[in-house]
Each structure stands twice: as C-alpha cells, then as structure tokens.
Design a protein around this motif. Structure first.
Motif, PDB file in Angstrom:
ATOM      1  N   PRO A   1       1.047  -1.259   0.486  1.00 19.16           N
ATOM      2  CA  PRO A   1       0.312  -0.298   0.518  1.00 19.16           C
ATOM      3  C   PRO A   1       0.936   1.429   0.314  1.00 19.16           C
ATOM      4  N   LEU A   2       0.301   2.295  -0.916  1.00 22.46           N
ATOM      5  CA  LEU A   2       1.256   3.323  -0.583  1.00 22.46           C
ATOM      6  C   LEU A   2       1.352   4.179   0.615  1.00 22.46           C
ATOM      7  N   ALA A   3       0.393   4.129   1.229  1.00 18.60           N
ATOM      8  CA  ALA A   3       0.103   5.207   2.649  1.00 18.60           C
ATOM      9  C   ALA A   3       1.099   4.131   3.293  1.00 18.60           C
ATOM     10  N   SER A   4       1.950   3.412   3.013  1.00 18.55           N
ATOM     11  CA  SER A   4       3.702   3.001   3.952  1.00 18.55           C
ATOM     12  C   SER A   4       4.668   3.221   3.450  1.00 18.55           C
ATOM     13  N   ARG A   5       3.879   3.585   1.760  1.00 17.72           N
ATOM     14  CA  ARG A   5       5.065   3.358   1.029  1.00 17.72           C
ATOM     15  C   ARG A   5       5.301   5.602   0.244  1.00 17.72           C
ATOM     16  N   PRO A   6       5.002   6.932   1.179  1.00 15.57           N
ATOM     17  CA  PRO A   6       4.659   7.568   0.011  1.00 15.57           C
ATOM     18  C   PRO A   6       5.696   8.246  -0.204  1.00 15.57           C
ATOM     19  N   ASP A   7       7.170   7.540  -0.579  1.00 11.25           N
ATOM     20  CA  ASP A   7       8.117   7.989  -1.414  1.00 11.25           C
ATOM     21  C   ASP A   7       7.346   7.290  -2.508  1.00 11.25           C
ATOM     22  N   TRP A   8       6.785   6.763  -2.795  1.00 13.40           N
ATOM     23  CA  TRP A   8       5.973   5.612  -3.990  1.00 13.40           C
ATOM     24  C   TRP A   8       5.302   6.230  -4.531  1.00 13.40           C
ATOM     25  N   ASP A   9       5.051   7.287  -4.665  1.00 18.72           N
ATOM     26  CA  ASP A   9       2.979   7.632  -4.672  1.00 18.72           C
ATOM     27  C   ASP A   9       3.597   8.890  -5.432  1.00 18.72           C
ATOM     28  N   PHE A  10       4.121   8.859  -7.084  1.00 19.17           N
ATOM     29  CA  PHE A  10       4.104   9.370  -8.136  1.00 19.17           C
ATOM     30  C   PHE A  10       2.460   9.756  -8.423  1.00 19.17           C
ATOM     31  N   SER A  11       1.703  10.171  -8.412  1.00 22.30           N
ATOM     32  CA  SER A  11       0.820  10.473  -8.651  1.00 22.30           C
ATOM     33  C   SER A  11       0.653  12.261  -9.039  1.00 22.30           C
ATOM     34  N   GLN A  12       1.773  12.572  -8.293  1.00 20.43           N
ATOM     35  CA  GLN A  12       2.151  14.495  -8.681  1.00 20.43           C
ATOM     36  C   GLN A  12       3.850  13.680  -8.933  1.00 20.43           C
ATOM     37  N   ALA A  13       4.384  14.588  -9.123  1.00 14.38           N
ATOM     38  CA  ALA A  13       5.649  14.839  -9.347  1.00 14.38           C
ATOM     39  C   ALA A  13       6.350  14.626  -8.388  1.00 14.38           C
ATOM     40  N   ALA A  14       7.120  13.562  -8.949  1.00 14.65           N
ATOM     41  CA  ALA A  14       8.499  13.325  -7.312  1.00 14.65           C
ATOM     42  C   ALA A  14       9.792  12.664  -7.825  1.00 14.65           C
ATOM     43  N   PRO A  15      10.663  12.600  -7.351  1.00 15.46           N
ATOM     44  CA  PRO A  15      11.461  11.927  -8.077  1.00 15.46           C
ATOM     45  C   PRO A  15      11.183  10.662  -7.117  1.00 15.46           C
ATOM     46  N   LEU A  16      12.506   9.746  -7.968  1.00 13.81           N
ATOM     47  CA  LEU A  16      12.492   8.435  -7.530  1.00 13.81           C
ATOM     48  C   LEU A  16      13.706   8.835  -6.175  1.00 13.81           C
TER      49      LEU A  16
END
Length: 104
Positions: A2-17
């Motif tokens: 679940p993305l809730a446990s990994r917010p750094d994996w939420d790419f629904s908005q622009a984000a770095p790797l």
C-alpha cells in the motif's frame, strides 16, 4: 504494498525517484506519464492504451544512472492468479505505447 506505507512511492504527483531500491508494480495507472530528466534537459511523455493499466518501476537508487518504467497489461505473477487476458486459439490482442522526447 500500500502507498500509505511508502509515501515516497506515490507518483500521482511529480516526485523524484526514491533514495533506495524500488521494484514495484503500480495498478490503476491511467496511461499517461511524464518522466522529467533535468540533468539531461529532457522530458519523456508516455501515452499507453487502456489495456496497459499497470506500470512496473525499477530503480536501484535515485543516484543510479538508469531506471526502468514499463507499462504492462497485468500485475506481476498474474499467471498464478488473475488479471491475464485469455485468448481463444488463434485470437489476438493489441496495445499501443507512444513515447515523445522534448527539451525542457
């Protein structure tokens, strides 16, 4: 995962790797993505057919000199579960993928 446990994996908005290793399939993708590479001054725009509603992202780390973004039609290991399209003998299926490179 679940993305809730990994917010750094939420790419629904622009984000770095993420800083660390990632190898994950993301379901429910709408078929549109922009991959921005500021150091190379390019943006790659991805447009995929609706049947490619999952993407796999692999990156060993943010500072690696590569990553993999792969639109796919099913989740990983779907042949052991559900999600594959079953075709009759002689049947076919198709999908399209368009990549466009532009300068920033």
């Amino acid at each position: 995962m679940p993305l809730a446990s990994r917010p750094d994996w939420d790419f629904s908005q622009a984000a770095p790797l993420p800083d660390a290793w990632i190898n994950n399939a993301f379901e429910g993708w709408n078929g549109h993505a922009s991959i921005i590479q500021p150091d190379d001054a390019i943006v790659v725009t991805v447009e995929a057919s609706p049947s490619l509603n999952v993407f796999v992202l692999y990156s060993p780390s943010r500072d690696a000199d590569f990553f993999c973004f792969e639109p796919v039609s099913h989740v990983v290991d779907a042949h052991h579960g559900s999600g594959l399209t079953t075709l009759e003998k002689g049947g076919s299926t198709s999908a399209h993928l368009r990549l466009r490179w532009d300068e920033l």
